[in-house]
Design a protein around this motif. Structure first.
Motif, PDB file in Angstrom:
ATOM      1  N   GLY A  93       5.072 -12.028   1.115  1.00  0.00           N
ATOM      2  CA  GLY A  93       5.557 -10.837   1.815  1.00  0.00           C
ATOM      3  C   GLY A  93       6.041  -9.720   0.906  1.00  0.00           C
ATOM      4  O   GLY A  93       6.532  -8.706   1.380  1.00  0.00           O
ATOM      5  N   TYR A  94       5.910  -9.890  -0.404  1.00  0.00           N
ATOM      6  CA  TYR A  94       6.384  -8.882  -1.356  1.00  0.00           C
ATOM      7  C   TYR A  94       5.232  -8.263  -2.122  1.00  0.00           C
ATOM      8  O   TYR A  94       4.243  -8.919  -2.412  1.00  0.00           O
ATOM      9  CB  TYR A  94       7.325  -9.510  -2.397  1.00  0.00           C
TER      10      TYR A  94
ATOM     11  N   ASP B 294      11.009  -4.523   9.951  1.00  0.00           N
ATOM     12  CA  ASP B 294      11.311  -5.641   9.050  1.00  0.00           C
ATOM     13  C   ASP B 294      11.162  -5.263   7.581  1.00  0.00           C
ATOM     14  O   ASP B 294      11.549  -6.027   6.702  1.00  0.00           O
ATOM     15  CB  ASP B 294      10.383  -6.831   9.324  1.00  0.00           C
ATOM     16  N   ARG B 295      10.621  -4.114   7.294  1.00  0.00           N
ATOM     17  CA  ARG B 295      10.348  -3.712   5.916  1.00  0.00           C
ATOM     18  C   ARG B 295      11.637  -3.434   5.147  1.00  0.00           C
ATOM     19  O   ARG B 295      12.648  -3.031   5.719  1.00  0.00           O
ATOM     20  CB  ARG B 295       9.461  -2.474   5.889  1.00  0.00           C
TER      21      ARG B 295
ATOM     22  N   ASP C 282       3.206  -5.656   4.621  1.00  0.00           N
ATOM     23  CA  ASP C 282       1.967  -6.156   5.211  1.00  0.00           C
ATOM     24  C   ASP C 282       2.154  -6.519   6.676  1.00  0.00           C
ATOM     25  O   ASP C 282       1.223  -6.938   7.348  1.00  0.00           O
ATOM     26  CB  ASP C 282       1.447  -7.370   4.436  1.00  0.00           C
ATOM     27  N   SER C 283       3.343  -6.323   7.194  1.00  0.00           N
ATOM     28  CA  SER C 283       3.674  -6.665   8.578  1.00  0.00           C
ATOM     29  C   SER C 283       3.467  -5.470   9.502  1.00  0.00           C
ATOM     30  O   SER C 283       3.679  -4.325   9.109  1.00  0.00           O
ATOM     31  CB  SER C 283       5.142  -7.115   8.655  1.00  0.00           C
TER      32      SER C 283
ATOM     33  N   ALA D 224       9.072  -5.216   0.581  1.00  0.00           N
ATOM     34  CA  ALA D 224       9.079  -6.458   1.363  1.00  0.00           C
ATOM     35  C   ALA D 224       8.530  -6.188   2.755  1.00  0.00           C
ATOM     36  O   ALA D 224       8.906  -5.209   3.398  1.00  0.00           O
ATOM     37  CB  ALA D 224      10.494  -7.015   1.476  1.00  0.00           C
ATOM     38  N   ASP D 225       7.635  -7.054   3.189  1.00  0.00           N
ATOM     39  CA  ASP D 225       7.051  -7.024   4.536  1.00  0.00           C
ATOM     40  C   ASP D 225       6.253  -5.759   4.838  1.00  0.00           C
ATOM     41  O   ASP D 225       6.112  -5.389   5.997  1.00  0.00           O
ATOM     42  CB  ASP D 225       8.133  -7.242   5.604  1.00  0.00           C
TER      43      ASP D 225
END
Length: 109
Positions: A68-69, A89-90, A83-84, A80-81
């Motif tokens: 996630g990093y 949540d980033r 890719d979400s 972080a996050d």
């Protein structure tokens, strides 16, 4: 001040960001921002610019990713996050040299 993490670093939480201090010197070694903040680097709005990851890669070269990093060691930035699909949540960390040096399990961007 929070209890030390496994590296012995202590931290403080504020609205939208967290600060960590090195165990040996007590100096600030990392700041992590949530999406409640507008984080700019070299004119790039890191949370809102859809090309931010590529633009950082263009400036910072080698960027290991995984778990996630996406980490840009030369720039001292970790995402972080990103890719979400859940943008809330980033997180973005800016860090002192050596803070993210142990990146086992991360592969190339």
């Amino acid at each position: 001040m929070q209890r030390p993490n496994p590296l012995g670093q202590r931290g403080e939480r504020y609205e939208g960001f967290r600060v960590r201090y090195a165990a040996d010197s007590g100096l600030m070694c990392e700041v992590t921002f949530s999406t409640a903040c507008d984080v700019l680097f070299a004119g790039i709005s890191l949370f809102t610019d859809s090309t931010a990851v590529q633009r950082l890669a263009d400036r910072g070269g080698h960027a290991p990713q995984g778990l996630g990093y996406v980490v840009f060691p030369k720039l001292g930035i970790a995402l972080a996050d990103f890719d979400s699909d859940q943008e809330s949540d980033r997180a973005i960390s800016v860090f002192a040299k050596g803070q993210w040096s142990d990146m086992e399990g991360l592969g190339p961007l």
